[in-house]
Design an enzyme around this catalytic site. Structure first.
Site, PDB file in Angstrom:
ATOM      1  N   HIS A 267       0.864  -1.196   0.000  1.00 53.87           N
ATOM      2  CA  HIS A 267       0.000   0.000   0.000  1.00 53.87           C
ATOM      3  C   HIS A 267       0.893   1.237   0.000  1.00 53.87           C
ATOM      4  O   HIS A 267       1.665   1.419  -0.919  1.00 53.87           O
ATOM      5  CB  HIS A 267      -0.944  -0.088   1.211  1.00 53.87           C
ATOM      6  CG  HIS A 267      -2.055   0.915   1.248  1.00 53.87           C
ATOM      7  ND1 HIS A 267      -2.427   1.702   0.207  1.00 53.87           N
ATOM      8  CD2 HIS A 267      -2.905   1.240   2.265  1.00 53.87           C
ATOM      9  CE1 HIS A 267      -3.452   2.471   0.553  1.00 53.87           C
ATOM     10  NE2 HIS A 267      -3.756   2.211   1.807  1.00 53.87           N
ATOM     11  N   HIS A 306      -2.299  -2.587  -9.549  1.00 50.12           N
ATOM     12  CA  HIS A 306      -3.268  -1.900  -8.692  1.00 50.12           C
ATOM     13  C   HIS A 306      -4.550  -2.723  -8.648  1.00 50.12           C
ATOM     14  O   HIS A 306      -4.931  -3.330  -9.649  1.00 50.12           O
ATOM     15  CB  HIS A 306      -3.585  -0.501  -9.256  1.00 50.12           C
ATOM     16  CG  HIS A 306      -4.196   0.414  -8.250  1.00 50.12           C
ATOM     17  ND1 HIS A 306      -5.537   0.390  -7.964  1.00 50.12           N
ATOM     18  CD2 HIS A 306      -3.643   1.339  -7.444  1.00 50.12           C
ATOM     19  CE1 HIS A 306      -5.788   1.297  -7.028  1.00 50.12           C
ATOM     20  NE2 HIS A 306      -4.651   1.874  -6.683  1.00 50.12           N
ATOM     21  N   ASP A 364       2.840   5.229  -6.945  1.00 53.88           N
ATOM     22  CA  ASP A 364       4.090   5.122  -6.167  1.00 53.88           C
ATOM     23  C   ASP A 364       5.316   4.961  -7.043  1.00 53.88           C
ATOM     24  O   ASP A 364       6.443   5.048  -6.534  1.00 53.88           O
ATOM     25  CB  ASP A 364       3.981   3.932  -5.204  1.00 53.88           C
ATOM     26  CG  ASP A 364       2.959   4.211  -4.122  1.00 53.88           C
ATOM     27  OD1 ASP A 364       1.934   3.510  -4.072  1.00 53.88           O
ATOM     28  OD2 ASP A 364       3.150   5.181  -3.383  1.00 53.88           O
TER      29      ASP A 364
HETATM   30  C1  SDX Z   1      -1.408   2.056  -3.420  1.00 60.38           C
HETATM   31  O1  SDX Z   1      -6.139   0.702  -3.257  1.00 60.38           O
HETATM   32  C2  SDX Z   1      -5.637   1.859  -3.522  1.00 60.38           C
HETATM   33  O2  SDX Z   1      -6.281   2.737  -4.071  1.00 60.38           O
HETATM   34  C3  SDX Z   1      -4.197   2.051  -3.097  1.00 60.38           C
HETATM   35  C4  SDX Z   1      -3.540   3.344  -3.527  1.00 60.38           C
HETATM   36  C5  SDX Z   1      -4.150   4.544  -2.830  1.00 60.38           C
HETATM   37  O3  SDX Z   1      -4.016   5.655  -3.365  1.00 60.38           O
HETATM   38  O4  SDX Z   1      -4.671   4.364  -1.704  1.00 60.38           O
HETATM   39  O5  SDX Z   1      -3.666   3.502  -4.930  1.00 60.38           O
HETATM   40  C6  SDX Z   1      -2.063   3.366  -3.170  1.00 60.38           C
HETATM   41  O6  SDX Z   1      -1.360   1.246  -2.531  1.00 60.38           O
HETATM   42  C7  SDX Z   1      -0.885   1.748  -4.802  1.00 60.38           C
HETATM   43  C8  SDX Z   1      -0.302   0.305  -4.899  1.00 60.38           C
HETATM   44  C9  SDX Z   1       1.121   0.328  -4.358  1.00 60.38           C
HETATM   45  N1  SDX Z   1       1.635  -1.046  -4.238  1.00 60.38           N
HETATM   46  C10 SDX Z   1       2.615  -1.500  -5.022  1.00 60.38           C
HETATM   47  O7  SDX Z   1       3.102  -0.870  -5.964  1.00 60.38           O
HETATM   48  C11 SDX Z   1       3.132  -2.886  -4.629  1.00 60.38           C
HETATM   49  C12 SDX Z   1       3.190  -3.781  -5.877  1.00 60.38           C
HETATM   50  N2  SDX Z   1       1.834  -4.023  -6.321  1.00 60.38           N
HETATM   51  C13 SDX Z   1       1.231  -5.308  -5.907  1.00 60.38           C
HETATM   52  O8  SDX Z   1       1.533  -5.674  -4.588  1.00 60.38           O
HETATM   53  C14 SDX Z   1      -0.236  -5.397  -6.318  1.00 60.38           C
HETATM   54  O9  SDX Z   1      -0.309  -4.968  -7.609  1.00 60.38           O
HETATM   55  C15 SDX Z   1      -1.307  -4.698  -5.502  1.00 60.38           C
HETATM   56  C16 SDX Z   1      -1.249  -5.065  -4.071  1.00 60.38           C
HETATM   57  C17 SDX Z   1      -1.182  -3.214  -5.640  1.00 60.38           C
HETATM   58  C18 SDX Z   1      -2.669  -5.117  -6.075  1.00 60.38           C
HETATM   59  O10 SDX Z   1      -2.771  -6.472  -5.862  1.00 60.38           O
HETATM   60  P1  SDX Z   1      -4.085  -7.294  -6.317  1.00 60.38           P
HETATM   61  O11 SDX Z   1      -5.120  -6.434  -6.915  1.00 60.38           O
HETATM   62  O12 SDX Z   1      -4.487  -8.142  -5.164  1.00 60.38           O
HETATM   63  O13 SDX Z   1      -3.546  -8.111  -7.523  1.00 60.38           O
HETATM   64  P2  SDX Z   1      -3.078  -9.594  -7.438  1.00 60.38           P
HETATM   65  O14 SDX Z   1      -2.096  -9.734  -6.310  1.00 60.38           O
HETATM   66  O15 SDX Z   1      -4.276 -10.463  -7.451  1.00 60.38           O
HETATM   67  O16 SDX Z   1      -2.244  -9.732  -8.806  1.00 60.38           O
HETATM   68  C19 SDX Z   1      -2.832 -10.274  -9.958  1.00 60.38           C
HETATM   69  C20 SDX Z   1      -1.639 -10.902 -10.694  1.00 60.38           C
HETATM   70  C21 SDX Z   1      -0.900 -11.947  -9.855  1.00 60.38           C
HETATM   71  O17 SDX Z   1      -0.261 -12.831 -10.757  1.00 60.38           O
HETATM   72  P3  SDX Z   1      -0.958 -14.297 -11.054  1.00 60.38           P
HETATM   73  O18 SDX Z   1      -1.175 -14.942  -9.666  1.00 60.38           O
HETATM   74  O19 SDX Z   1      -2.268 -13.983 -11.750  1.00 60.38           O
HETATM   75  O20 SDX Z   1       0.049 -15.033 -11.903  1.00 60.38           O
HETATM   76  O21 SDX Z   1      -0.666  -9.888 -10.986  1.00 60.38           O
HETATM   77  C22 SDX Z   1       0.535 -10.191 -10.288  1.00 60.38           C
HETATM   78  C23 SDX Z   1       0.179 -11.141  -9.170  1.00 60.38           C
HETATM   79  O22 SDX Z   1       1.313 -11.946  -8.821  1.00 60.38           O
HETATM   80  N3  SDX Z   1       1.036  -8.923  -9.770  1.00 60.38           N
HETATM   81  C24 SDX Z   1       2.306  -8.524  -9.874  1.00 60.38           C
HETATM   82  C25 SDX Z   1       2.338  -7.233  -9.314  1.00 60.38           C
HETATM   83  N4  SDX Z   1       1.117  -6.894  -8.886  1.00 60.38           N
HETATM   84  C26 SDX Z   1       0.315  -7.936  -9.167  1.00 60.38           C
HETATM   85  N5  SDX Z   1       3.393  -9.136 -10.382  1.00 60.38           N
HETATM   86  C27 SDX Z   1       4.534  -8.438 -10.322  1.00 60.38           C
HETATM   87  N6  SDX Z   1       4.668  -7.190  -9.801  1.00 60.38           N
HETATM   88  C28 SDX Z   1       3.575  -6.562  -9.297  1.00 60.38           C
HETATM   89  N7  SDX Z   1       3.704  -5.346  -8.790  1.00 60.38           N
END
Ligand code: SDX
Length: 429
Positions: A267, A306, A364
């Site tokens: 997050h 996201h 971010d």
């Molecule tokens: C913020 O919610 C908000 O609005 C948050 C925010 C705000 O203003 O409040 O926008 C701020 O928190 C932005 C996000 C910052 N976080 C990151 O940058 C950390 C990296 N991102 C991931 O951890 C992830 O993308 C999340 C947590 C942001 C979202 O996760 P989801 O929606 O639960 O997605 P998921 O884990 O189900 O991913 C779907 C697929 C998976 O692969 P498969 O299992 O389908 O093979 O995408 C992959 C995930 O492994 N994946 C990534 C990835 N994010 C998702 N793979 C590599 N790198 C990534 N960053």
């Protein structure tokens, strides 16, 4: 919101059915009102709330497919270009842009609360010097509950308003003092007459030895970063604030809960994680090996992906422009981290692994590089996100508390633990 549309659930092998109304909002998907679902004797199941609208709100709208973000209907692109953070605070809190007079009164109201109670300063000294500033912020913001007994009646609109003003006014000061305490610098004081962002830079970097001159370009960039982070619908930390507030907890404790949740690397902690990731990759030559690690799930590409945006996060695009402006202003447009970040973004956006999963840069990805260029240490990235998001948190808290239908949040579960069993004395185990 009612529009007489309904969905019908049949269950018990078709013997029973339940009609549930479909509610229509101003924008975005309709929702199925499942409040009568318990009649089925079942619960709905949605860990992570991927398909759940937890509340009704009029504050912020996001369209993840189109990459749209509106604060009270105004597109973030227009606010980032034409507005400023304090005006955005007024908008989020009150629902409308302020007139000149309303702005003046609001700004004065915030300014008169920007100092910290002198006894609160002793609290900082209870932390180790090397404590992460987020740990300090969680503790000090929660402790504000102990100082403002005159404004803790959450059912009193005036108390809600003064608590909101106090939090918006004091968070930058608390964040700056956490930084100074960590550095062994003497505490600083706000300086009225400076803008909100200028004051934050002044509180962070001024020294008693000489007049601190604020770089106006950097302050404007920081103000825009505050605006981009001000609110974002029902994200994890805002949902935390709402859930804490639904029990009737005081606003300072609720915001401390939001800060704690924001700290996580998935997050608000992602901006700090992006810089660490760029340092770890080091140079463009190492990107292919790093990407292999991402694809075999050894690590994530921080700053990408996201829950809602399955297109470019509109804030990331604005942040990238701001990044360019700041680096040019500072003569750092050849900054290796920025160049590495742009190379990483280009590679990711062309890679099927990211395209298939709709993984785009989020807010971010570039914010850390801008903050770094401004001279903000990495450990202060998430505290800055927290101070900027405080207005969003407190706006949602106030919207919820003012709703006469508000109920305490109490989700249920799918229990897959042990069946009922009798106690076994230790000698028989
Ligand atoms: C913020 O919610 C908000 O609005 C948050 C925010 C705000 O203003 O409040 O926008 C701020 O928190 C932005 C996000 C910052 N976080 C990151 O940058 C950390 C990296 N991102 C991931 O951890 C992830 O993308 C999340 C947590 C942001 C979202 O996760 P989801 O929606 O639960 O997605 P998921 O884990 O189900 O991913 C779907 C697929 C998976 O692969 P498969 O299992 O389908 O093979 O995408 C992959 C995930 O492994 N994946 C990534 C990835 N994010 C998702 N793979 C590599 N790198 C990534 N960053």
């Amino acid at each position: 919101m009612e529009n007489n549309r309904k969905v019908t659930l049949t269950y018990n092998d078709g013997k029973d059915n339940l009609e549930m109304p479909v509610l229509k909002g101003t924008l975005g998907p309709d929702v199925v009102d499942i409040r009568s679902f318990s009649k089925t004797g079942m619960f709905t199941f949605d860990p992570g709330f991927l398909a759940t609208a937890s509340c009704e709100s009029q504050i912020t709208f996001i369209d993840g497919d189109l990459g749209q973000l509106y604060y009270r209907g105004y597109p973030i692109e227009q606010l980032a270009e034409k507005s400023d953070y304090l005006e955005v605070c007024y908008l989020l809190l009150n629902g409308e842009l302020p007139t000149a007079e309303e702005r003046k009164v609001f700004e004065r109201g915030i300014m008169r609360h920007n100092m910290l109670h002198d006894q609160l300063m002793s609290l900082f000294k209870g932390f180790r010097r090397d404590a992460h500033p987020m740990a300090v912020m969680v503790g000090v913001v929660g402790a504000l509950s102990a100082f403002y007994h005159d404004s803790l009646d959450i059912n009193n609109p005036e108390h809600r308003k003064i608590s909101a003003h106090r939090l918006i006014a004091k968070l930058p000061n608390i964040a700056a003092q956490a930084y100074r305490y960590n550095k062994g610098l003497p505490f600083s004081y706000p300086k009225n007459g400076l803008t909100y962002a200028e004051n934050f830079l002044h509180m962070m970097f001024s020294t008693p030895c000489e007049e601190y001159k604020v770089n106006k370009t950097l302050a404007l960039a920081l103000d825009r970063i505050f605006t981009l982070h001000a609110d974002h619908e029902q994200n994890a930390s805002t949902s935390t604030v709402r859930l804490a507030g639904s029990s009737g907890a005081n606003p300072f404790a609720c915001i401390a809960a939001g800060i704690a949740c924001l700290w996580g690397p998935s997050h608000g902690g992602a901006n700090e994680a992006v810089l660490k990731m760029l340092d770890e990759i080091g140079s463009v030559e190492n990107v292919p090996a790093f990407m292999e690690g991402v694809k075999n799930k050894t690590h994530k590409l921080m700053g990408f992906g996201h829950r809602v945006y399955k297109n470019m996060d509109p804030r990331a695009a604005i942040m990238k422009e701001t990044c360019d402006e700041v680096l040019s202003e500072l003569g750092l447009h050849n900054d290796p981290k920025f160049k590495l970040a742009m190379a990483l973004e280009k590679i990711a956006l062309e890679d099927p692994y990211f395209i298939e999963r709709k993984l785009y840069p989020n807010v971010d990805f570039y914010s850390g590089i801008v903050l770094s260029a401004i001279g903000i240490p990495v450990s202060m990235f998430t505290p800055i996100f927290a101070l900027a998001r405080t207005v969003g948190w407190i706006s949602h808290w106030a919207e919820m508390i003012a709703d006469p239908t508000m109920k305490i949040g109490r989700p249920r579960q799918l229990y897959t633990g042990a069946q009922r069993r009798d106690y076994i004395p230790q000698e028989q185990r």
